[in-house]
Design a protein around this motif. Sequence first.
Motif, PDB file in Angstrom:
ATOM      1  N   VAL A  35      -3.313   6.196  13.166  1.00  0.00           N
ATOM      2  CA  VAL A  35      -3.843   5.879  11.836  1.00  0.00           C
ATOM      3  C   VAL A  35      -5.363   5.817  11.852  1.00  0.00           C
ATOM      4  N   GLY A  36      -6.000   6.467  10.921  1.00  0.00           N
ATOM      5  CA  GLY A  36      -7.451   6.379  10.782  1.00  0.00           C
ATOM      6  C   GLY A  36      -7.811   5.839   9.413  1.00  0.00           C
ATOM      7  N   GLU A  37      -8.816   4.964   9.372  1.00  0.00           N
ATOM      8  CA  GLU A  37      -9.242   4.417   8.083  1.00  0.00           C
ATOM      9  C   GLU A  37     -10.754   4.450   7.976  1.00  0.00           C
ATOM     10  N   PHE A  38     -11.230   4.648   6.769  1.00  0.00           N
ATOM     11  CA  PHE A  38     -12.669   4.642   6.534  1.00  0.00           C
ATOM     12  C   PHE A  38     -12.917   3.925   5.218  1.00  0.00           C
ATOM     13  N   TYR A  39     -13.620   2.807   5.300  1.00  0.00           N
ATOM     14  CA  TYR A  39     -13.966   2.059   4.102  1.00  0.00           C
ATOM     15  C   TYR A  39     -15.479   1.965   4.048  1.00  0.00           C
ATOM     16  N   SER A  40     -16.068   2.433   2.976  1.00  0.00           N
ATOM     17  CA  SER A  40     -17.522   2.487   2.979  1.00  0.00           C
ATOM     18  C   SER A  40     -18.136   2.076   1.648  1.00  0.00           C
ATOM     19  N   VAL A  41     -19.204   1.285   1.754  1.00  0.00           N
ATOM     20  CA  VAL A  41     -20.041   1.002   0.599  1.00  0.00           C
ATOM     21  C   VAL A  41     -21.438   1.488   0.952  1.00  0.00           C
ATOM     22  N   GLY A  50      -2.006  15.015  15.522  1.00  0.00           N
ATOM     23  CA  GLY A  50      -0.646  14.628  15.901  1.00  0.00           C
ATOM     24  C   GLY A  50       0.295  14.520  14.712  1.00  0.00           C
ATOM     25  N   GLU A  51       1.577  14.484  15.044  1.00  0.00           N
ATOM     26  CA  GLU A  51       2.625  14.366  14.037  1.00  0.00           C
ATOM     27  C   GLU A  51       2.592  12.990  13.372  1.00  0.00           C
ATOM     28  N   GLY A  52       2.866  12.955  12.086  1.00  0.00           N
ATOM     29  CA  GLY A  52       3.001  11.668  11.391  1.00  0.00           C
ATOM     30  C   GLY A  52       1.716  10.875  11.288  1.00  0.00           C
ATOM     31  N   THR A  53       0.584  11.511  11.455  1.00  0.00           N
ATOM     32  CA  THR A  53      -0.686  10.778  11.408  1.00  0.00           C
ATOM     33  C   THR A  53      -1.052  10.462   9.956  1.00  0.00           C
ATOM     34  N   ARG A  54      -1.710   9.319   9.776  1.00  0.00           N
ATOM     35  CA  ARG A  54      -2.048   8.882   8.424  1.00  0.00           C
ATOM     36  C   ARG A  54      -3.525   8.507   8.357  1.00  0.00           C
ATOM     37  N   SER A  55      -4.156   8.777   7.230  1.00  0.00           N
ATOM     38  CA  SER A  55      -5.537   8.324   7.073  1.00  0.00           C
ATOM     39  C   SER A  55      -5.801   7.880   5.642  1.00  0.00           C
ATOM     40  N   THR A  56      -6.717   6.930   5.531  1.00  0.00           N
ATOM     41  CA  THR A  56      -7.112   6.400   4.229  1.00  0.00           C
ATOM     42  C   THR A  56      -8.626   6.414   4.155  1.00  0.00           C
ATOM     43  N   ILE A  57      -9.166   6.897   3.060  1.00  0.00           N
ATOM     44  CA  ILE A  57     -10.615   6.916   2.874  1.00  0.00           C
ATOM     45  C   ILE A  57     -10.935   6.247   1.543  1.00  0.00           C
ATOM     46  N   ILE A  58     -11.712   5.168   1.599  1.00  0.00           N
ATOM     47  CA  ILE A  58     -12.165   4.539   0.360  1.00  0.00           C
ATOM     48  C   ILE A  58     -13.683   4.505   0.421  1.00  0.00           C
TER      49      ILE A  58
END
Lengths: 480, 250
Positions: A325-331, A350-358
């Motif tokens: 899982v990768g996440e990026f939260y930025s102000v 990779g398989e089933g990888t998830r990411s969120t960018i806000i």
Amino acid sequence: MASQEMEELVSREYTQGFVTDIESDTVPPGLDESTIAFISNKKGEPEWMLEWRLEAYRQWLTMTTPSWAHLDYPPIDYQAISYYSAPKKDEDRPQSLDEVDPKLLETYEKLGIPLHERAALAGVAVDAVFDSVSVTTTFKDKLAEAGVIFCSISEAIREYPELVRQYLGSVVPQGDNYFAALNSAVFTDGSFVYVPEGVECPMELSTYFRINAANTGQFERTLIVCDKRAQVSYLEGCTAPQRDENQLHAAVVELVALEDANIKYSTVQNWYPGDENGKGGIYNFVTKRGDCRGDRSKISWTQVETGSAITWKYPSCMLRGKDSVGEFYSVAVTNGRQQADTGTKMIHIGEGTRSTIISKGIAAGRSDQAYRGLVKVGPRAKNARNFTQCDSLLIGDRCGAHTFPYQEIGNNSATVEHEATTSKIGEDQLFYCKARGISEEDAVNMIVNGFCKDVFQELPMEFAVEAEALLNVTLEGAVG
Amino acid sequence: MLEVKDLHVTVEGSEILKGLNLTVNPGEVHALMGPNGAGKSTLSAVIAGKDGYEVTSGEVLFEGKNLLEMEIEERALAGILLGFQYPVEIPGVKNIYLLKAALNAQRVARGEEEIPAPEFMKLVREQLSFMKMDGSFLQRAVNEGFSGGEKKRNEILQMLVLQPKLAMLDEIDSGLDIDAMKVVAEGINSLRNADRAILMVTHYQRLLEHIVPDRVHVLVDGRIVKSGDKNLAHELEARGYEWVLEESAA
Ligand SMILES: Nc1ncnc2c1ncn2[C@@H]1O[C@H](COP(=O)(O)OP(=O)(O)OP(=O)(O)O)[C@@H](O)[C@H]1O
Ligand SMILES: [Mg+2]
């Protein structure tokens, strides 16, 4: 409200600009192989490290400065920069705060970072980087007990050469990009963290980077390795004294998360942005990359950027491990004539990888900012998922915000969602608040903080408070 | 308490208020009626201090002070509160946070301490249940995703907490179902006392059945052309505005 008033409201003097006068032992400006040998020698490094640096330098010589659509700055003279500067008594570094140069402590006071208090109250271990050398390190014992290594990168090179050799450059190779190559050749300090298998780091780790000696480029190198099932939260904060010449900062941060490991990297960055005309600010060209190497590993970047004349920064995640899982939260807040080109890259391998960018961008004054995000899904990344949300808030009508979402989808089982909004700070929202007796300044702060809430709630508690305060200072102005 | 004297207001070059006179005394409830586009919302916006309205002549006094020289927030702190027809959403800002900031701004302006948290919670919870609102409204972002009726209740909730001297309500009855209308009316009625004045803009007699006004004014083309007691509202309901227009033209 007239937009001009609005701009007065958001313009403000940099409140942390001052220069501490600590005698530096600095090499003359210029860069060649002998400068690199000097640095390596000064740091007491082994032969392989010098070789590694020279390799990077030779690659750098063959590279050219990248140019970007949304940044505009004069060419940097790399021969005019001094690549090493250290507080004078390098040999006998202080073992406790009593031994720390009182002037440095004074500096921290002015910055509103009473080091001892912060460290003691918040239970945070602080590896403070002052110019290029770690001046003080605390809470080592507690960390040592847990088996966590947290020290300067120079110390790590001397004390834990196998670990460093194994991981250094494994996420950001020497020749990755122009600034990473330069950093690899001349980095003088930074932090190293190793959290062993199964260990949850007992405290949040924090480093304050500062830039002090005039004309000294800062080349920090940070390497964080989280072994299987280990966890760590790392906080980075920056402020710099006001000065006349633009200062280059080209840091590299590498994160490695093995199986089931979890790394949270939070940054609150408040470098001097330059005066109203953009003179004197920091140039911030940073390469930050996390490698989710193991299955189910997770790397989360959270950043609050308010400073710098020019920012170029894309913390990214390589999602290699299955279900990682990768996440990026930025102000990002830009004001005056600041320019920022930031964003993230989420590389799904990779398989089933998830990411969120806000991403939340706030532009005021005559500033200009761009969000540039890449979501790449490789052929093996079955069922990869990404959610991206980019919101921009404009204050006044002489600033700009641009969003460039790039997608490269090499797998049709992937789900990629993107949402973007751009709004002007609502005159209606301001009127609503003011008609309830709330001052303009408080109303702006309230609205802007509300806009950033999704990101702030990702920050560790004390950092969130600091971030809000910082935002208020950034948007503070001549009301009434 | 409120004196509007020969007020002329221009919006983007065209004159909207054309010599408006209105006096509101403490303890009174005034209803402002009139056809669409007559200038009712303009009047309340000018009293609250909204930008974009140019006062070309005339005066607005509040407790003897010249309102037109005061900032928006100063007017609010002096005790004037505008209940919006279309309350704006403020994402990420908790409703309770706004309420508290507003109440504390008032207290600080009066030289008082900020309200202690437990006292504030007690106050808000009381008014919340009076408005038949769920506690979750406090934790939600200001007006975000609120239904039309919920937004209106929230406006009244703010009035109940902030206790203004002059409450101005612009079409607070629009979009309310029958039960909500009662709740909102009860909220407004509970504000009535000898020291407080209420100025309501409405199109319908229905609201005035719940909140019986002391004075009813008809605003046409930027002027108040007729004033009367509550019976005037009945008459308007029955006969429309035509006759008032003819009467005033005559
Ligand atoms: N910002 C503006 N720009 C241009 N015209 C405006 C503006 N605000 C108001 N007006 C005009 O002023 C006039 C009065 O508007 P106002 O909103 O005060 O009417 P009202 O009496 O409240 O009407 P309604 O009953 O429909 O709410 C209208 O003709 C309107 O179009
Ligand atoms: Mg209206």
